[in-house]
Design a protein around this motif. Structure first.
Motif, PDB file in Angstrom:
ATOM      1  N   ALA A  23      30.818  32.213  67.098  1.00 20.12           N
ATOM      2  CA  ALA A  23      29.573  31.826  66.866  1.00 20.12           C
ATOM      3  C   ALA A  23      29.343  30.420  67.519  1.00 20.12           C
ATOM      4  O   ALA A  23      28.376  30.150  68.071  1.00 20.12           O
ATOM      5  CB  ALA A  23      29.225  31.815  65.445  1.00 20.12           C
ATOM      6  N   ARG A  24      30.251  29.359  67.203  1.00 18.71           N
ATOM      7  CA  ARG A  24      30.129  28.197  67.715  1.00 18.71           C
ATOM      8  C   ARG A  24      30.184  28.086  69.349  1.00 18.71           C
ATOM      9  O   ARG A  24      29.502  27.471  69.804  1.00 18.71           O
ATOM     10  CB  ARG A  24      31.114  27.321  67.017  1.00 18.71           C
ATOM     11  CG  ARG A  24      31.156  26.845  65.610  1.00 18.71           C
ATOM     12  CD  ARG A  24      32.205  26.048  65.244  1.00 18.71           C
ATOM     13  NE  ARG A  24      31.947  25.828  63.818  1.00 18.71           N
ATOM     14  CZ  ARG A  24      31.775  24.425  63.298  1.00 18.71           C
ATOM     15  NH1 ARG A  24      31.610  23.447  64.159  1.00 18.71           N
ATOM     16  NH2 ARG A  24      31.340  24.269  62.111  1.00 18.71           N
ATOM     17  N   TYR A  25      31.200  29.016  69.806  1.00 15.17           N
ATOM     18  CA  TYR A  25      31.433  29.098  71.312  1.00 15.17           C
ATOM     19  C   TYR A  25      29.851  29.415  72.101  1.00 15.17           C
ATOM     20  O   TYR A  25      29.566  29.039  72.984  1.00 15.17           O
ATOM     21  CB  TYR A  25      32.552  29.574  71.721  1.00 15.17           C
ATOM     22  CG  TYR A  25      33.889  28.867  71.686  1.00 15.17           C
ATOM     23  CD1 TYR A  25      34.049  27.756  72.387  1.00 15.17           C
ATOM     24  CD2 TYR A  25      34.937  29.274  71.093  1.00 15.17           C
ATOM     25  CE1 TYR A  25      35.085  26.930  72.285  1.00 15.17           C
ATOM     26  CE2 TYR A  25      36.030  28.811  70.945  1.00 15.17           C
ATOM     27  CZ  TYR A  25      36.158  27.389  71.600  1.00 15.17           C
ATOM     28  OH  TYR A  25      37.283  26.704  71.770  1.00 15.17           O
ATOM     29  N   ARG A  26      29.236  30.447  71.217  1.00 16.43           N
ATOM     30  CA  ARG A  26      28.319  30.987  71.790  1.00 16.43           C
ATOM     31  C   ARG A  26      27.124  30.211  71.913  1.00 16.43           C
ATOM     32  O   ARG A  26      26.242  30.331  72.637  1.00 16.43           O
ATOM     33  CB  ARG A  26      27.977  32.376  71.156  1.00 16.43           C
ATOM     34  CG  ARG A  26      28.959  33.595  71.549  1.00 16.43           C
ATOM     35  CD  ARG A  26      28.604  34.862  71.161  1.00 16.43           C
ATOM     36  NE  ARG A  26      29.529  35.999  71.643  1.00 16.43           N
ATOM     37  CZ  ARG A  26      30.017  37.123  70.952  1.00 16.43           C
ATOM     38  NH1 ARG A  26      29.245  37.246  69.804  1.00 16.43           N
ATOM     39  NH2 ARG A  26      30.751  37.873  71.738  1.00 16.43           N
ATOM     40  N   GLN A  27      26.992  29.314  70.612  1.00 16.71           N
ATOM     41  CA  GLN A  27      25.939  28.524  70.675  1.00 16.71           C
ATOM     42  C   GLN A  27      25.977  27.399  71.523  1.00 16.71           C
ATOM     43  O   GLN A  27      24.870  26.985  72.076  1.00 16.71           O
ATOM     44  CB  GLN A  27      26.141  27.388  69.187  1.00 16.71           C
ATOM     45  CG  GLN A  27      25.673  28.172  68.048  1.00 16.71           C
ATOM     46  CD  GLN A  27      25.877  27.347  66.764  1.00 16.71           C
ATOM     47  OE1 GLN A  27      26.720  26.558  66.706  1.00 16.71           O
ATOM     48  NE2 GLN A  27      25.246  27.734  65.737  1.00 16.71           N
ATOM     49  N   ARG A  28      27.212  27.294  72.141  1.00 19.08           N
ATOM     50  CA  ARG A  28      27.437  26.069  73.268  1.00 19.08           C
ATOM     51  C   ARG A  28      27.112  26.890  74.857  1.00 19.08           C
ATOM     52  O   ARG A  28      27.384  26.234  75.702  1.00 19.08           O
ATOM     53  CB  ARG A  28      28.756  25.378  73.032  1.00 19.08           C
ATOM     54  CG  ARG A  28      28.796  24.483  71.993  1.00 19.08           C
ATOM     55  CD  ARG A  28      29.993  23.963  71.543  1.00 19.08           C
ATOM     56  NE  ARG A  28      30.811  23.584  72.965  1.00 19.08           N
ATOM     57  CZ  ARG A  28      32.197  23.554  72.931  1.00 19.08           C
ATOM     58  NH1 ARG A  28      32.907  23.761  71.679  1.00 19.08           N
ATOM     59  NH2 ARG A  28      32.919  23.129  74.151  1.00 19.08           N
TER      60      ARG A  28
END
Length: 71
Positions: A23-28
């Motif tokens: 989730a965090r990588y996809r947000q970035r």
């Protein structure tokens, strides 16, 4: 000139950790993949990240004060 990118692997993550990392990588906007390990319990999360000459700094949330790493 574009930065060179390499796959960075987070090994042996729990399902919760893997979900959060993805989730965090996809947000970035980072290209990220998740695969179940052979033990059928843990996950490997792979992110395609720019290379740096400095080693990565681990997030504070994964540090343990008991080990003396107060960051």
């Amino acid at each position: 000139m574009s930065m060179k990118k390499t796959w960075f692997h987070h090994l042996e993550c729990s399902t919760t950790q893997a979900d959060e990392l993805v989730a965090r990588y996809r947000q970035r906007g980072v290209n990220v993949e998740r695969s179940l390990n052979q033990d059928l319990i843990s996950w490997t999360v792979s992110a395609y990240l720019p290379e740096s000459k400095k080693p990565p700094c681990p997030a504070r949330r994964w540090r343990n004060r008991m080990w003396g790493d107060h960051g």
